[in-house]
Design an enzyme around this catalytic site. Structure first.
Site, PDB file in Angstrom:
ATOM      1  N   ASP A  21       0.828  -1.232   0.000  1.00  0.00           N
ATOM      2  CA  ASP A  21       0.000   0.000   0.000  1.00  0.00           C
ATOM      3  C   ASP A  21       0.853   1.268   0.000  1.00  0.00           C
ATOM      4  OD1 ASP A  21       0.655  -0.484   2.693  1.00  0.00           O
ATOM      5  OD2 ASP A  21      -1.312   0.084   3.475  1.00  0.00           O
ATOM      6  N   ALA A 107      -4.357  -7.679  16.654  1.00  0.00           N
ATOM      7  CA  ALA A 107      -4.232  -9.015  16.067  1.00  0.00           C
ATOM      8  C   ALA A 107      -4.031  -8.942  14.557  1.00  0.00           C
ATOM      9  CB  ALA A 107      -5.472  -9.842  16.388  1.00  0.00           C
ATOM     10  N   GLY A 108      -3.770  -7.748  14.056  1.00  0.00           N
ATOM     11  CA  GLY A 108      -3.544  -7.587  12.623  1.00  0.00           C
ATOM     12  C   GLY A 108      -4.836  -7.478  11.832  1.00  0.00           C
ATOM     13  N   SER A 110      -6.805  -4.835  12.190  1.00  0.00           N
ATOM     14  CA  SER A 110      -7.016  -3.399  12.057  1.00  0.00           C
ATOM     15  C   SER A 110      -8.175  -2.843  12.878  1.00  0.00           C
ATOM     16  CB  SER A 110      -7.188  -3.047  10.580  1.00  0.00           C
ATOM     17  OG  SER A 110      -6.690  -1.767  10.411  1.00  0.00           O
ATOM     18  N   SER A 111      -8.115  -3.124  14.163  1.00  0.00           N
ATOM     19  CA  SER A 111      -9.101  -2.517  15.064  1.00  0.00           C
ATOM     20  C   SER A 111      -8.898  -1.006  15.109  1.00  0.00           C
ATOM     21  CB  SER A 111      -8.982  -3.116  16.462  1.00  0.00           C
ATOM     22  OG  SER A 111      -7.753  -2.782  17.058  1.00  0.00           O
ATOM     23  N   SER A 112      -7.657  -0.558  14.900  1.00  0.00           N
ATOM     24  CA  SER A 112      -7.404   0.890  14.954  1.00  0.00           C
ATOM     25  C   SER A 112      -8.147   1.606  13.825  1.00  0.00           C
ATOM     26  CB  SER A 112      -5.905   1.193  14.905  1.00  0.00           C
ATOM     27  OG  SER A 112      -5.318   0.710  13.721  1.00  0.00           O
ATOM     28  N   GLU A 144      -4.220   8.699  11.834  1.00  0.00           N
ATOM     29  CA  GLU A 144      -3.327   7.663  12.382  1.00  0.00           C
ATOM     30  C   GLU A 144      -1.862   8.039  12.150  1.00  0.00           C
ATOM     31  OE1 GLU A 144      -4.753   3.707  12.248  1.00  0.00           O
ATOM     32  OE2 GLU A 144      -2.795   2.802  12.534  1.00  0.00           O
ATOM     33  N   ASP A 156      -5.900  -0.175   5.495  1.00  0.00           N
ATOM     34  CA  ASP A 156      -6.789  -0.533   6.597  1.00  0.00           C
ATOM     35  C   ASP A 156      -8.092   0.254   6.532  1.00  0.00           C
ATOM     36  OD1 ASP A 156      -4.530  -1.872   7.264  1.00  0.00           O
ATOM     37  OD2 ASP A 156      -4.064  -0.700   9.056  1.00  0.00           O
TER      38      ASP A 156
END
Ligand code: ADP
Ligand code: MG
Length: 362
Positions: A21, A107-108, A110-112, A144, A156
């Site tokens: 990306d 955990a990868g 992408s909760s952020s 971010e 993400d």
């Protein structure tokens, strides 16, 4: 304008195209069925109140004094989004955000980004903001990058915004465009968390990013998206930088081949591309771990699995496997059992399908 609203933004999984990306290349991703939910309401005072059921924390901050918090760093994602909206000239008043989530953090998945996208969706609905979908994703990325200080690419946020049921999302980060490619109905996605959390703020992510920029500069292209294998061979790169670039060039190629494979219903071929992607992560990009390698190896040997690879930044986190839906139970049981036997660790499985992107819940 609504007084209260509930928004949902999903997590995402990168299916093919690793670290491409920010190199302005291609990624195939999917939104998953899990995500962040925000119940939002307008406040009469110009303050931002945020509570998270997930970590049982609450903060309150004045809109005129939005700054990164150190104690409650988790709140910097939503605060950053509001700050970026204000800086872009959008008119907002005070609001209260009640956050909950069924997405594992760190955990990868992408909760952020899910937290950021659910926040911007809430502000948009509460204050009738006019923002198209791609600028909305870009705004979250900016928050971010600049406010939280993690230099993540647009993957993400764009995946969380553009997710579609049973479609993979093909993102082109040079032209900043999105297309969808349908996933055959008999296929599902199995995510296995290696049980070792990823730590992208540990510096590896930013280091890989720098190496890719250096490679592009040495080859004489604006980004690795424009680099061809032949150019790589003739450029004078040190061994490590060369392998980093090789990974990105290979990944871009595999994404485009993957799209062709899906369009002609060749899931076996798609699976081979996933395995090749993981191998390149192992040897070229060095962003795998022994735990992720074991998960991929176990998946590779299991009937009903088309392909498997690490997903997301790497250095821990999860693998994604493309599997035959009817075999799901057996596959999960077998890999979980063997993984525990070999490592002593437990891998928590998430069985999912490509799902709808961010939305207002009724
Ligand atoms: P990932 O995006 O892969 O889950 P990150 O480290 O980028 O991992 O983001 C995880 C961080 O996002 C958490 O440590 C926390 O600060 C924040 N976060 C995400 N979801 C929530 C939530 N529901 N409540 C509070 N903080 C959250
Ligand atoms: Mg993240």
């Amino acid at each position: 304008m609504s007084d209260t609203i509930t928004t949902f933004a999903p997590g995402r999984v990168e299916i093919l195209g690793n670290h491409t990306d920010y190199n302005l290349g291609f990624v195939l991703s999917a939104a998953i069925h899990l995500g962040v939910t925000i119940e939002a309401s307008r406040l009469s005072k110009d303050i931002l109140e945020i509570s998270s059921e997930t970590n049982q924390r609450s903060i309150s901050i004045e809109l005129s004094n939005l700054r990164p918090l150190t104690e409650d760093a988790w709140a910097n994602y939503p605060i950053g989004v509001i700050k970026v909206l204000l800086a872009a000239g959008f008119r907002l008043g005070g609001m209260r955000l009640d956050v909950s989530s069924d997405l594992p953090l760190g955990a990868g998945l992408s909760s952020s980004a899910a937290l950021e996208v659910a926040t911007v969706m809430a502000a948009k609905a509460l204050f009738d903001l006019e923002i198209a979908r791609m600028p909305l994703a870009q705004l979250c990325q900016k928050a971010e990058n600049e406010f939280v200080g993690v230099h993540s690419g647009l993957l993400d946020q764009a995946s969380s915004v553009f997710g579609k049921y049973h479609e993979l999302i093909l993102l082109d980060f040079l032209n900043v465009t999105v297309e969808t490619v349908s996933l055959p109905a008999n296929a599902s996605l199995l995510l296995l968390n290696s049980g070792v959390p990823h730590e992208l703020t540990g510096g590896e992510y930013n280091e890989r990013r720098k190496q890719c920029m250096l490679a592009a500069k040495s080859i004489g292209v604006a980004s690795l998206r424009d680099a061809a294998l032949a150019q790589l061979e003739s450029a004078h790169l040190d061994e490590v930088t060369r392998r980093r670039a090789l990974h990105i060039i290979g990944e871009n190629d595999r994404v485009l081949q993957g799209v062709q494979a899906l369009r002609s219903n060749r899931l076996q071929r798609f699976g081979e591309l996933m395995l090749a992607s993981h191998f390149s992560s192992q040897v070229n990009f060095e962003n795998s771990t022994s735990y992720l390698d074991i998960l991929v190896e176990l998946a590779r040997k299991t009937p009903g699995v088309f392909g498997s690879r690490l997903t997301g930044g790497g250095f821990g986190g999860s693998t994604v496997s493309l599997i035959e839906s009817v075999c799901a139970d057996e596959i999960v049981q077998r890999i979980s059992r063997d993984y525990h036997r070999m490592t002593g660790a437990n891998c928590s499985p998430i069985l999912t399908e490509p799902s709808e992107g961010a939305r207002i819940l009724a």
